[in-house]
Design a protein around this motif. Structure first.
Motif, PDB file in Angstrom:
ATOM      1  N   ARG A  48       0.803  -1.226   0.000  1.00 50.42           N
ATOM      2  CA  ARG A  48       0.000   0.000   0.000  1.00 50.42           C
ATOM      3  C   ARG A  48       0.838   1.280   0.000  1.00 50.42           C
ATOM      4  NH1 ARG A  48      -2.706  -3.737   3.793  1.00 50.42           N
ATOM      5  NH2 ARG A  48      -1.075  -2.979   5.111  1.00 50.42           N
ATOM      6  N   ASN A  75      -8.846   4.823  -3.347  1.00 47.12           N
ATOM      7  CA  ASN A  75      -9.524   3.846  -2.489  1.00 47.12           C
ATOM      8  C   ASN A  75      -9.610   2.479  -3.161  1.00 47.12           C
ATOM      9  OD1 ASN A  75      -9.904   5.357  -0.157  1.00 47.12           O
ATOM     10  ND2 ASN A  75     -11.834   6.209  -0.873  1.00 47.12           N
ATOM     11  N   LYS A  76      -9.899   2.453  -4.472  1.00 51.08           N
ATOM     12  CA  LYS A  76      -9.929   1.184  -5.206  1.00 51.08           C
ATOM     13  C   LYS A  76      -8.554   0.517  -5.182  1.00 51.08           C
ATOM     14  CE  LYS A  76     -11.368   1.766  -9.431  1.00 51.08           C
ATOM     15  NZ  LYS A  76     -11.962   1.757 -10.781  1.00 51.08           N
ATOM     16  N   GLU A  79      -7.816  -0.831  -1.637  1.00 53.99           N
ATOM     17  CA  GLU A  79      -8.593  -2.047  -1.383  1.00 53.99           C
ATOM     18  C   GLU A  79      -7.966  -3.249  -2.075  1.00 53.99           C
ATOM     19  OE1 GLU A  79     -12.802  -1.876  -2.270  1.00 53.99           O
ATOM     20  OE2 GLU A  79     -12.964   0.072  -1.276  1.00 53.99           O
ATOM     21  N   ARG A  80      -7.578  -3.054  -3.317  1.00 56.80           N
ATOM     22  CA  ARG A  80      -6.976  -4.151  -4.082  1.00 56.80           C
ATOM     23  C   ARG A  80      -5.641  -4.579  -3.479  1.00 56.80           C
ATOM     24  NH1 ARG A  80      -5.263  -3.571 -10.132  1.00 56.80           N
ATOM     25  NH2 ARG A  80      -4.457  -5.646 -10.455  1.00 56.80           N
ATOM     26  N   THR A  82      -4.662  -4.170  -0.388  1.00 55.71           N
ATOM     27  CA  THR A  82      -4.929  -4.791   0.909  1.00 55.71           C
ATOM     28  C   THR A  82      -5.359  -6.247   0.729  1.00 55.71           C
ATOM     29  OG1 THR A  82      -5.503  -2.678   1.908  1.00 55.71           O
ATOM     30  CG2 THR A  82      -6.341  -4.641   3.005  1.00 55.71           C
TER      31      THR A  82
END
Length: 103
Positions: A48, A75-76, A79-80, A82
Motif C-alpha cells: 500500500r 480507495n480502489k 482495497e486491491r 490490501t
C-alpha cells in the motif's frame, strides 16, 4: 512433551521469518488501478505504498473533479492492494503454523 514444544517454537519462528520475507517481497509487487475512463491511473505496491500517479490534463482544470477522481481511484487501489497483502500473508501464516490442538 518438551521436544514437541521446542518443535512448535521452531516452526513458529520459521513461520514468522517467512511472514517477514513475504512482507518484504510485497514491496516489489506493483498493482495498477485506473478510473473507469482512464483519466487517472495509480500504481501501488501490495504494501500500500503509492508509486506513481498519472493525471489527465482535463482533470487539472477542475479541482473538485480531480479530488473526486483521486478519492475513488486511490480507495480502489488501496482495497486491491490490501486484498493481495492479506491473502499472501494468510497463505504464508497458514502454511507455517504448527498443528496445535484446539487452534
Amino acid at each position: 512433551m518438551f521436544g514437541d514444544m521446542m518443535g512448535m517454537m521452531n516452526k513458529l519462528k520459521e513461520a514468522q521469518k517467512k511472514v517477514e520475507e513475504t512482507k518484504e517481497r510485497l514491496h516489489s509487487v506493483l498493482l495498477d488501478e485506473a478510473s473507469n475512463d482512464n483519466k487517472l491511473k495509480v500504481t501501488i505496491t501490495a504494501n500500500r505504498t503509492i508509486k506513481s500517479l498519472e493525471i489527465d490534463e482535463e482533470l487539472l482544470t477542475d479541482k473538485e473533479m480531480l479530488e473526486d477522481y483521486l478519492i475513488l481511484t486511490l480507495n480502489k487501489a488501496i482495497e486491491r492492494a490490501t486484498a493481495v497483502y492479506e491473502t499472501e500473508l494468510a497463505a504464508v501464516a497458514k502454511e507455517g503454523m504448527p498443528n496445535i490442538p484446539g487452534l
